[in-house]
Every structure is written in structure tokens, then in C-alpha cells.
Design an enzyme around this catalytic site. Structure first.
Site, PDB file in Angstrom:
ATOM      1  N   ASP A 299      -4.172  15.490   6.661  1.00 29.75           N
ATOM      2  CA  ASP A 299      -5.357  14.635   7.310  1.00 29.75           C
ATOM      3  C   ASP A 299      -4.849  14.121   8.823  1.00 29.75           C
ATOM      4  O   ASP A 299      -4.078  13.021   8.443  1.00 29.75           O
ATOM      5  CB  ASP A 299      -5.765  13.703   6.209  1.00 29.75           C
ATOM      6  CG  ASP A 299      -6.869  12.666   6.779  1.00 29.75           C
ATOM      7  OD1 ASP A 299      -7.552  12.763   7.898  1.00 29.75           O
ATOM      8  OD2 ASP A 299      -7.356  11.859   5.968  1.00 29.75           O
TER       9      ASP A 299
ATOM     10  N   GLU B 229       1.140   5.604  -1.034  1.00 36.11           N
ATOM     11  CA  GLU B 229       0.427   6.893  -1.355  1.00 36.11           C
ATOM     12  C   GLU B 229       1.757   7.848  -1.557  1.00 36.11           C
ATOM     13  O   GLU B 229       2.903   7.561  -1.208  1.00 36.11           O
ATOM     14  CB  GLU B 229      -0.091   7.461  -0.099  1.00 36.11           C
ATOM     15  CG  GLU B 229      -1.559   6.685   0.228  1.00 36.11           C
ATOM     16  CD  GLU B 229      -2.341   7.370   1.177  1.00 36.11           C
ATOM     17  OE1 GLU B 229      -2.111   8.577   1.766  1.00 36.11           O
ATOM     18  OE2 GLU B 229      -3.270   6.775   1.641  1.00 36.11           O
TER      19      GLU B 229
ATOM     20  N   ASP C   7      -9.249  17.055   9.358  1.00 41.46           N
ATOM     21  CA  ASP C   7      -8.189  17.967   8.705  1.00 41.46           C
ATOM     22  C   ASP C   7      -7.794  18.842   9.883  1.00 41.46           C
ATOM     23  O   ASP C   7      -8.596  19.639  10.199  1.00 41.46           O
ATOM     24  CB  ASP C   7      -8.380  18.261   7.456  1.00 41.46           C
ATOM     25  CG  ASP C   7      -8.899  16.998   6.448  1.00 41.46           C
ATOM     26  OD1 ASP C   7      -8.068  16.571   5.987  1.00 41.46           O
ATOM     27  OD2 ASP C   7     -10.129  16.618   6.498  1.00 41.46           O
TER      28      ASP C   7
ATOM     29  N   TYR D 115       0.710  -1.016  -0.050  1.00 40.74           N
ATOM     30  CA  TYR D 115      -0.165  -0.294  -0.032  1.00 40.74           C
ATOM     31  C   TYR D 115       0.686   1.126  -0.206  1.00 40.74           C
ATOM     32  O   TYR D 115       1.695   1.661   0.806  1.00 40.74           O
ATOM     33  CB  TYR D 115      -0.748  -0.129   1.148  1.00 40.74           C
ATOM     34  CG  TYR D 115      -1.782   1.207   1.144  1.00 40.74           C
ATOM     35  CD1 TYR D 115      -3.205   1.026   0.698  1.00 40.74           C
ATOM     36  CD2 TYR D 115      -1.423   2.463   1.724  1.00 40.74           C
ATOM     37  CE1 TYR D 115      -3.983   2.212   0.681  1.00 40.74           C
ATOM     38  CE2 TYR D 115      -2.358   3.393   1.660  1.00 40.74           C
ATOM     39  CZ  TYR D 115      -3.590   3.378   1.090  1.00 40.74           C
ATOM     40  OH  TYR D 115      -4.351   4.501   1.035  1.00 40.74           O
TER      41      TYR D 115
ATOM     42  N   HIS E 260     -13.354  14.045   1.920  1.00 40.75           N
ATOM     43  CA  HIS E 260     -12.901  15.122   2.802  1.00 40.75           C
ATOM     44  C   HIS E 260     -13.340  16.707   1.853  1.00 40.75           C
ATOM     45  O   HIS E 260     -13.121  16.645   0.593  1.00 40.75           O
ATOM     46  CB  HIS E 260     -11.393  14.953   2.902  1.00 40.75           C
ATOM     47  CG  HIS E 260     -11.051  14.022   3.874  1.00 40.75           C
ATOM     48  ND1 HIS E 260     -10.610  14.460   5.120  1.00 40.75           N
ATOM     49  CD2 HIS E 260     -10.854  12.886   3.646  1.00 40.75           C
ATOM     50  CE1 HIS E 260     -10.164  13.263   5.732  1.00 40.75           C
ATOM     51  NE2 HIS E 260     -10.486  12.189   4.776  1.00 40.75           N
TER      52      HIS E 260
ATOM     53  N   HIS F  74      -0.545  12.494   6.540  1.00 46.87           N
ATOM     54  CA  HIS F  74      -1.936  11.708   6.373  1.00 46.87           C
ATOM     55  C   HIS F  74      -1.732  10.485   7.276  1.00 46.87           C
ATOM     56  O   HIS F  74      -0.799   9.707   6.887  1.00 46.87           O
ATOM     57  CB  HIS F  74      -2.043  11.182   4.973  1.00 46.87           C
ATOM     58  CG  HIS F  74      -3.379  10.385   4.934  1.00 46.87           C
ATOM     59  ND1 HIS F  74      -3.650   9.684   3.770  1.00 46.87           N
ATOM     60  CD2 HIS F  74      -4.567  10.207   5.624  1.00 46.87           C
ATOM     61  CE1 HIS F  74      -4.665   8.932   3.972  1.00 46.87           C
ATOM     62  NE2 HIS F  74      -5.147   9.575   5.122  1.00 46.87           N
TER      63      HIS F  74
END
Length: 285
Positions: free
Chosen positions: A186, A97, A231, A95, A271, A152
Site C-alpha cells: 500500500d 502494525e 496499491d 501505533y 482495499h 505500507h
């Protein structure tokens, strides 16, 4: 109708600096391929001078470049109005990002970038997605430079990761000669992920030098069934704090702005973008 609304929202050219963050849930080729969704994303970005984009999950590495091309093609002021800097793909196991900063070139330039190594002895791999820190030059604002630490957090580790941001700040403050820090993104700092009793254990919150512009009751979630201050924006540095009016904190509700149903809004993200404004430099006379 959407196109007509978009034409009304050209906020570029303001002397003050609008800084935003936006978790564009699972941003990748799927969202790029949907014109209505892409229009909302582009408009949300173009109303800011600097946008931190979170949750880029594009294994092929093409969607973000397409976003930048689309964003600049819509510019009504000049070619290549926006530039960007993006992290490597970050995460554990498969995973991954990316963090990205999109900024208006007439307002900002990049002084340096730093990928936090997340390798403190005895506390390695504290972050699921370690911060990609950027130092900007901002000659038109009250602070002429600023450092942004993005985050995040992993929801199940939000308390630990928010606390660990204190260590990131200390590390970066020793690396770069800047006193102007913004920590944003976030945090997952609400709705069960950070119980009230845990705030006392979070150094970023207990150390009074850090100013939290966003309260615990702020709602940055799209779903009407949730009211969550996921956030956040935190400031550090006397001049940085003085340069931001707390009343400038804004949640951009694109659902209301464009008359979307909840389903249509959730196709963009779960969001809303969160924004602050840094005061323009005072003219000397």
C-alpha cells in the site's frame, strides 16, 4: 451461498506463481470473530501462492495465528499447505502494525528475512513502518529466487517514503546476492497523497531500472466514491521483469465476486487485493 462460491475458487496447484498484497484494514480479533468476514479474507489469501498481508493491528498477537489455523483447516490438498513469516510490531509511539507473508509451501520457501533498520545517517526514521524484507526460493518459476520489499506508507508522507524505497533496495541488494526484486504494498500513491508534480522527485519512479506494473489509473479501493491506485507493484532486475507478464496484474474485487453490498465489503477492508503472476519455469526438452 457464500460457502458454495468459496468451493469454486480453489486455484491452488497452478505451476505459475500468483503473488498478491492485501491491506486488510485494522486486521485483528474483531475481524477474526466475524465468520463472513473471515471467509472472504481466507478465500482472498487461498487463491494466491504468496500473500503479503498489511495493517495487522493485533496487540495481543493472537489473531494472525488464528487466521493461519483457519486457512490451513480449509485446505483441500494437504495439511499445513500454507506457512508464514511475520514481522515484529512496527510503528512510532503507541501505533503499531505488522507485515506478514503467507505462502504455499509446495511453491516457496524462505531463504532469509531482514528487518530494514531505517537508521541512515542524517535520515533516520524515514518510514512509519520500515520494510520487513523476505528473500524467497522459488524453484518452480522462471526466477528461482525473489526478494520482496513490502511497504505500507503513512499517507501524509507517501512521497518521501516511496522515494526512500530506493535506499531500501540499494541496502538489500548489497546484503543478498539476488537480482530479482518485487517492491509492493500500500503505497498510498494516489488521490492527493502523491501529487503529479511530485513523481519526478521519487527515485523509484524516475530510475528506469524499476518497472511499475501498476498504472496511476488502477483502482484498488473498495468504495465506489473513490478510484485510487493506492496499491502498487514495482519490479527490479532483468529476469524478474521478463518473468512477469504485465497483463497478469489483477485487482481481486471480492465485492463483485461474492455479491456483497458496499457496507459488507468495507467490513472486510477498504482495499482490494492486488495480484501479479510470475511465469512458471520452462521445461527443458
Amino acid at each position: 451461498m457464500l460457502s458454495a462460491l468459496i468451493l469454486l475458487l480453489n486455484l491452488g496447484g497452478a505451476a505459475a506463481l500468483k503473488i498478491c498484497s492485501f491491506n486488510i484494514k485494522s486486521f485483528g480479533e474483531s475481524k477474526i470473530s466475524k465468520p463472513d468476514v473471515l471467509d472472504i479474507i481466507v478465500e482472498s489469501i487461498s487463491r494466491c501462492d504468496l500473500m503479503l498481508v498489511l495493517e495487522i493491528k493485533d496487540a495481543k498477537g493472537k489473531a494472525f495465528d488464528q487466521l493461519m489455523t483457519h486457512l490451513n483447516s480449509r485446505s483441500r490438498t494437504r495439511a499445513n499447505e500454507f506457512s508464514s513469516v511475520i514481522s515484529e510490531r512496527l510503528g512510532r509511539k503507541s501505533y503499531k502494525e505488522q507485515y506478514a507473508f503467507i505462502y504455499r509451501q509446495k511453491m516457496l520457501s524462505v531463504k532469509s528475512v531482514y528487518q530494514y533498520p531505517d537508521a541512515q545517517t542524517g535520515d533516520e526514521d524515514a518510514f512509519a513502518r520500515e520494510p520487513f524484507v523476505v528473500w524467497f526460493s522459488s524453484p518452480k518459476t522462471e526466477v528461482t529466487d525473489l526478494v520482496i520489499i513490502p511497504i505500507h506508507t503513512a499517507p501524509e508522507a507517501a512521497v518521501k517514503e516511496i522515494d526512500e524505497l530506493f535506499d531500501v533496495y540499494q541496502n538489500v541488494s548489497q546484503l543478498w546476492p539476488s537480482d530479482n526484486f518485487i517492491i509492493m504494498g500500500d503505497f498510498n500513491a494516489a488521490c492527493g497523497y502523491v501529487p503529479k508534480r511530485q513523481w519526478v522527485n521519487i527515485r523509484l519512479r524516475s530510475e528506469t531500472e524499476f518497472v511499475w506494473l501498476t498504472g496511476d489509473k488502477l483502482d484498488t479501493s473498495v468504495k465506489t466514491s473513490t478510484k485510487c491506485a493506492y496499491d502498487r507493484v514495482v519490479l527490479r532486475g532483468e529476469k524478474m521483469i521478463e518473468a512477469v507478464n504485465p497483463e497478469s496484474v489483477e485487482v481481486f474485487n471480492f465485492k463483485e465476486e461474492f455479491g456483497l453490498t458496499e457496507r459488507e465489503a468495507l467490513a472486510v477492508s477498504d482495499h482490494f487485493p492486488l495480484c501479479i503472476t510470475v511465469n512458471q519455469a520452462q521445461t527443458k526438452g
